[in-house]
Design a protein around this motif. Structure first.
Motif, PDB file in Angstrom:
ATOM      1  N   LYS A 365      27.099  28.147  35.375  1.00 45.47           N
ATOM      2  CA  LYS A 365      28.264  27.453  34.822  1.00 45.47           C
ATOM      3  C   LYS A 365      29.426  28.421  34.754  1.00 45.47           C
ATOM      4  O   LYS A 365      29.279  29.552  34.296  1.00 45.47           O
ATOM      5  CB  LYS A 365      27.942  26.929  33.426  1.00 45.47           C
ATOM      6  N   GLN A 366      30.578  27.973  35.245  1.00 43.15           N
ATOM      7  CA  GLN A 366      31.758  28.828  35.151  1.00 43.15           C
ATOM      8  C   GLN A 366      32.371  28.671  33.763  1.00 43.15           C
ATOM      9  O   GLN A 366      32.778  27.588  33.358  1.00 43.15           O
ATOM     10  CB  GLN A 366      32.786  28.486  36.218  1.00 43.15           C
ATOM     11  N   ILE A 367      32.439  29.784  33.038  1.00 40.67           N
ATOM     12  CA  ILE A 367      32.920  29.779  31.658  1.00 40.67           C
ATOM     13  C   ILE A 367      34.414  30.058  31.597  1.00 40.67           C
ATOM     14  O   ILE A 367      35.127  29.486  30.765  1.00 40.67           O
ATOM     15  CB  ILE A 367      32.161  30.825  30.822  1.00 40.67           C
ATOM     16  N   TRP A 368      34.879  30.940  32.463  1.00 43.37           N
ATOM     17  CA  TRP A 368      36.292  31.345  32.438  1.00 43.37           C
ATOM     18  C   TRP A 368      36.701  31.742  33.851  1.00 43.37           C
ATOM     19  O   TRP A 368      35.887  32.277  34.620  1.00 43.37           O
ATOM     20  CB  TRP A 368      36.463  32.531  31.480  1.00 43.37           C
ATOM     21  N   PHE A 369      37.937  31.411  34.185  1.00 47.84           N
ATOM     22  CA  PHE A 369      38.473  31.761  35.500  1.00 47.84           C
ATOM     23  C   PHE A 369      39.905  32.223  35.315  1.00 47.84           C
ATOM     24  O   PHE A 369      40.655  31.648  34.537  1.00 47.84           O
ATOM     25  CB  PHE A 369      38.422  30.550  36.431  1.00 47.84           C
ATOM     26  N   TRP A 370      40.268  33.283  36.046  1.00 44.04           N
ATOM     27  CA  TRP A 370      41.629  33.802  35.934  1.00 44.04           C
ATOM     28  C   TRP A 370      42.161  34.179  37.306  1.00 44.04           C
ATOM     29  O   TRP A 370      41.435  34.749  38.140  1.00 44.04           O
ATOM     30  CB  TRP A 370      41.667  35.045  35.049  1.00 44.04           C
ATOM     31  N   LYS A 371      43.432  33.853  37.526  1.00 42.59           N
ATOM     32  CA  LYS A 371      44.155  34.381  38.683  1.00 42.59           C
ATOM     33  C   LYS A 371      45.635  34.369  38.356  1.00 42.59           C
ATOM     34  O   LYS A 371      46.091  33.668  37.448  1.00 42.59           O
ATOM     35  CB  LYS A 371      43.875  33.586  39.958  1.00 42.59           C
ATOM     36  N   ASN A 372      46.378  35.177  39.090  1.00 36.01           N
ATOM     37  CA  ASN A 372      47.823  35.264  38.925  1.00 36.01           C
ATOM     38  C   ASN A 372      48.400  35.548  40.303  1.00 36.01           C
ATOM     39  O   ASN A 372      47.903  36.430  41.015  1.00 36.01           O
ATOM     40  CB  ASN A 372      48.176  36.383  37.938  1.00 36.01           C
ATOM     41  N   ASP A 373      49.413  34.809  40.692  1.00 39.02           N
ATOM     42  CA  ASP A 373      49.971  34.952  42.042  1.00 39.02           C
ATOM     43  C   ASP A 373      50.458  36.358  42.329  1.00 39.02           C
ATOM     44  O   ASP A 373      50.589  36.752  43.498  1.00 39.02           O
ATOM     45  CB  ASP A 373      51.121  33.961  42.244  1.00 39.02           C
ATOM     46  N   ASP A 374      50.732  37.136  41.279  1.00 41.82           N
ATOM     47  CA  ASP A 374      51.247  38.495  41.468  1.00 41.82           C
ATOM     48  C   ASP A 374      50.153  39.555  41.396  1.00 41.82           C
ATOM     49  O   ASP A 374      50.454  40.752  41.398  1.00 41.82           O
ATOM     50  CB  ASP A 374      52.309  38.804  40.401  1.00 41.82           C
ATOM     51  N   PHE A 375      48.899  39.121  41.335  1.00 42.90           N
ATOM     52  CA  PHE A 375      47.811  40.092  41.199  1.00 42.90           C
ATOM     53  C   PHE A 375      46.883  39.997  42.402  1.00 42.90           C
ATOM     54  O   PHE A 375      46.154  39.018  42.565  1.00 42.90           O
ATOM     55  CB  PHE A 375      47.027  39.863  39.912  1.00 42.90           C
ATOM     56  N   PHE A 376      46.925  41.018  43.234  1.00 40.88           N
ATOM     57  CA  PHE A 376      46.033  41.103  44.394  1.00 40.88           C
ATOM     58  C   PHE A 376      45.523  42.523  44.521  1.00 40.88           C
ATOM     59  O   PHE A 376      46.303  43.474  44.538  1.00 40.88           O
ATOM     60  CB  PHE A 376      46.761  40.702  45.679  1.00 40.88           C
ATOM     61  N   ALA A 377      44.217  42.667  44.583  1.00 37.65           N
ATOM     62  CA  ALA A 377      43.565  43.973  44.742  1.00 37.65           C
ATOM     63  C   ALA A 377      42.749  43.930  46.030  1.00 37.65           C
ATOM     64  O   ALA A 377      41.658  43.359  46.060  1.00 37.65           O
ATOM     65  CB  ALA A 377      42.665  44.269  43.554  1.00 37.65           C
ATOM     66  N   PRO A 378      43.238  44.504  47.121  1.00 38.58           N
ATOM     67  CA  PRO A 378      42.541  44.391  48.406  1.00 38.58           C
ATOM     68  C   PRO A 378      41.211  45.123  48.464  1.00 38.58           C
ATOM     69  O   PRO A 378      40.318  44.716  49.197  1.00 38.58           O
ATOM     70  CB  PRO A 378      43.539  44.975  49.400  1.00 38.58           C
ATOM     71  N   PHE A 379      41.065  46.214  47.701  1.00 39.83           N
ATOM     72  CA  PHE A 379      39.817  46.961  47.694  1.00 39.83           C
ATOM     73  C   PHE A 379      39.475  47.381  46.266  1.00 39.83           C
ATOM     74  O   PHE A 379      40.351  47.694  45.473  1.00 39.83           O
ATOM     75  CB  PHE A 379      39.920  48.227  48.557  1.00 39.83           C
ATOM     76  N   GLN A 380      38.177  47.407  45.998  1.00 40.66           N
ATOM     77  CA  GLN A 380      37.651  47.829  44.702  1.00 40.66           C
ATOM     78  C   GLN A 380      38.216  46.986  43.560  1.00 40.66           C
ATOM     79  O   GLN A 380      38.490  45.801  43.739  1.00 40.66           O
ATOM     80  CB  GLN A 380      37.872  49.328  44.500  1.00 40.66           C
ATOM     81  N   GLY A 381      38.352  47.545  42.371  1.00 37.68           N
ATOM     82  CA  GLY A 381      38.854  46.788  41.233  1.00 37.68           C
ATOM     83  C   GLY A 381      37.734  46.384  40.288  1.00 37.68           C
ATOM     84  O   GLY A 381      36.551  46.421  40.618  1.00 37.68           O
ATOM     85  N   GLY A 382      38.129  46.001  39.056  1.00 41.31           N
ATOM     86  CA  GLY A 382      37.132  45.664  38.056  1.00 41.31           C
ATOM     87  C   GLY A 382      37.654  44.748  36.975  1.00 41.31           C
ATOM     88  O   GLY A 382      38.870  44.575  36.813  1.00 41.31           O
ATOM     89  N   ALA A 383      36.720  44.165  36.211  1.00 36.49           N
ATOM     90  CA  ALA A 383      37.051  43.285  35.081  1.00 36.49           C
ATOM     91  C   ALA A 383      36.092  43.587  33.949  1.00 36.49           C
ATOM     92  O   ALA A 383      34.871  43.540  34.138  1.00 36.49           O
ATOM     93  CB  ALA A 383      36.940  41.824  35.494  1.00 36.49           C
ATOM     94  N   ARG A 384      36.625  43.887  32.765  1.00 35.80           N
ATOM     95  CA  ARG A 384      35.797  44.245  31.614  1.00 35.80           C
ATOM     96  C   ARG A 384      36.286  43.511  30.369  1.00 35.80           C
ATOM     97  O   ARG A 384      37.490  43.509  30.059  1.00 35.80           O
ATOM     98  CB  ARG A 384      35.859  45.758  31.378  1.00 35.80           C
ATOM     99  N   ARG A 385      35.368  42.903  29.632  1.00 38.14           N
ATOM    100  CA  ARG A 385      35.700  42.158  28.420  1.00 38.14           C
ATOM    101  C   ARG A 385      35.977  43.115  27.263  1.00 38.14           C
ATOM    102  O   ARG A 385      35.300  44.141  27.101  1.00 38.14           O
ATOM    103  CB  ARG A 385      34.542  41.217  28.080  1.00 38.14           C
ATOM    104  N   LEU A 386      36.959  42.772  26.435  1.00 35.63           N
ATOM    105  CA  LEU A 386      37.365  43.570  25.281  1.00 35.63           C
ATOM    106  C   LEU A 386      36.975  42.864  23.982  1.00 35.63           C
ATOM    107  O   LEU A 386      36.727  41.649  23.974  1.00 35.63           O
ATOM    108  CB  LEU A 386      38.876  43.816  25.330  1.00 35.63           C
ATOM    109  N   PRO A 387      36.929  43.577  22.862  1.00 32.03           N
ATOM    110  CA  PRO A 387      36.432  42.998  21.607  1.00 32.03           C
ATOM    111  C   PRO A 387      37.195  41.770  21.119  1.00 32.03           C
ATOM    112  O   PRO A 387      36.615  40.907  20.454  1.00 32.03           O
ATOM    113  CB  PRO A 387      36.553  44.156  20.614  1.00 32.03           C
ATOM    114  N   ASN A 388      38.494  41.687  21.391  1.00 30.87           N
ATOM    115  CA  ASN A 388      39.259  40.540  20.903  1.00 30.87           C
ATOM    116  C   ASN A 388      39.243  39.362  21.870  1.00 30.87           C
ATOM    117  O   ASN A 388      39.956  38.379  21.668  1.00 30.87           O
ATOM    118  CB  ASN A 388      40.697  40.948  20.590  1.00 30.87           C
ATOM    119  N   GLY A 389      38.451  39.455  22.934  1.00 31.09           N
ATOM    120  CA  GLY A 389      38.357  38.373  23.906  1.00 31.09           C
ATOM    121  C   GLY A 389      39.234  38.556  25.114  1.00 31.09           C
ATOM    122  O   GLY A 389      39.119  37.793  26.094  1.00 31.09           O
ATOM    123  N   ASN A 390      40.140  39.531  25.086  1.00 33.20           N
ATOM    124  CA  ASN A 390      40.929  39.835  26.275  1.00 33.20           C
ATOM    125  C   ASN A 390      40.043  40.445  27.358  1.00 33.20           C
ATOM    126  O   ASN A 390      38.905  40.859  27.103  1.00 33.20           O
ATOM    127  CB  ASN A 390      42.061  40.812  25.936  1.00 33.20           C
TER     128      ASN A 390
END
Length: 436
Positions: A365-390
């Protein structure tokens, strides 16, 4: 820090940004890490005697780092992307207090290198991704058509138990890609079968062509460990999938097929992102494209137990490949197009096992999805959850880190002095001794 744009101060997750500079293609960088305050000021730095790009480091409870890098370029020459020869644990300054060289490790009579990612475990052990050098004959025996080169690189996961006092190590567990193949092209190989009937196994000849890198088909680029489930999740750049592996097995069991209690064995427990990779879908069903940093959200954080995936979503069109080296690699990066996105998923489980749905594909089940037209990472990159939900997002090539709120708004933008594979954020209490 070159630039900090704090757009929503009331929604900022407090803490200090951990930034390890690395870029697997464009630069050969000094392998150091730094801790930054909210204004981008460096408040602590871990120096190094290693170099090489394409990896991160991890802050340990001691205030030191777990990191990997290159000491002897001759040893990693000609190897696949982001290969390294040295794994270290450091003190608070970055000085190594324990170290192992890949050259010291005799892995089933094969040479190895470390690459891309590792994970410190609660018991003090280290999980690390490896390239294992095997012969074309060994690959062919497994039904893996790996090209005409003299060397084939099989990905794997190694667990190392470090002894800081004796400056020694022990290999206590491992998982090998080549042990879990299925293929439908060589009827004489033991791995021959109907791919769609074995979603737990990996088609060694998928995709049909990955020239010129057929000799390293998997390109695993991230690794994470779940201590309660005792499972490992890895991300495969080539297959456009994430894979979950059972760690509760012995090494012998990890080399075999699933059997005994549910999930026991080294075959895949769960895979997600591209059902075409196991013959149960087509290109239209693919969710990920060149994704990185698949990681379980840790206990105590919003979404705990879900899996975050940084999906680069890289499109390639009209690429002009002129020249070689750093400048050429950087030029290619600039030509890549796309809009990256982030998926938070919750795999469907039943009686402790991952569920195959009516279509024969693993469910989540997809819980959360994010994208932004100004955000593109062609190689590598990461996503990490923070304590306040960010969620903290890293664009390696762009040298950017963004913190975004659950509603998708961008809270703060950092433009850093160097590329970072994936950034982290730590509370003031967590890093207090490093701020003295």
């Amino acid at each position: 820090m070159e630039e900090v744009d704090l757009a929503l101060p009331d929604e900022l997750s407090p803490g200090y940004l951990f930034w390890h500079q690395a870029d697997e293609l464009a630069t050969d960088v000094v392998n150091y890490a730094m801790l930054l305050d909210v204004d981008g000021k460096i408040v602590h730095r871990w120096d190094t005697d290693l170099n090489g790009g394409g990896h991160t480091s991890y802050l340990l409870n001691s205030g030191g780092l777990l990191r990997t890098g290159i000491r002897d370029r001759r040893y990693v020459a000609g190897q696949p992307v982001a290969a390294t020869d040295t794994l270290q644990i450091t003190d608070r300054t970055g000085k190594a207090i324990w170290e192992v060289s890949a050259e010291e490790i005799d892995f089933n009579g094969h040479r190895i290198t470390f690459h891309h990612d590792m994970a410190p475990m609660p018991n003090g052990n280290i999980l690390v991704l490896i390239y294992e050098e095997i012969s074309p004959k060994e690959a062919a025996a497994a039904g893996w058509k790996a090209g005409k080169g003299e060397t084939v690189w099989s990905d794997g996961v190694l667990e190392i138990e470090p002894d800081l006092e004796k400056k020694s190590f022990e290999i206590v567990w491992y998982w090998r890609f080549i042990d879990h193949l299925i293929q439908d092209q060589d009827a004489n190989a033991a791995t021959y079968g109907v791919i769609a009937e074995h979603p737990e196994k990996i088609d060694g000849n998928f995709p049909e062509s990955y020239a010129p890198m057929n000799a390293v088909r998997q390109h695993l680029n991230s690794l994470d460990y779940h201590p309660v489930l005792d499972q490992v999740v890895v991300s495969s750049f080539i297959y456009n999938e994430i894979w979950v592996i059972d760690h509760s097995t012995t090494t012998a069991q990890a080399a075999g097929s699933a059997g005994g209690r549910r999930g026991m064995g080294g075959d895949l427990l769960f895979r997600y992102g591209n059902p075409a990779a196991y013959g149960r879908g087509s290109e239209k069903d693919r969710l990920f494209q060149n994704q990185h940093d698949a990681n379980w959200i840790a206990e105590g954080l919003p979404g705990a137990g879900n899996i975050l995936v940084f999906n680069n979503n890289t499109g390639v069109g009209g690429i002009t490949r002129a020249g070689t080296g750093r400048a050429a690699a950087a030029a290619i990066q600039e030509q890549l197009k796309g809009i990256s996105n982030v998926h938070e998923i919750r795999p469907t489980v039943d009686d402790g096992g991952y569920v195959l749905g009516k279509t024969g594909t693993f469910e989540a089940k997809q819980i959360w999805f994010w994208k932004n037209d100004d955000f593109f990472a062609p190689f590598q990159g990461g996503a990490r959850r923070l304590p306040n939900g960010n969620t903290l997002l890293t664009d390696t090539v762009g040298r950017r880190v963004w913190e975004v709120a659950p509603d998708g708004d961008v809270v703060i933008r950092y433009k850093g002095p160097a590329p970072a594979f994936k950034a982290f954020k730590y509370s003031a209490d967590r890093v207090a001794e490093l701020l003295e």
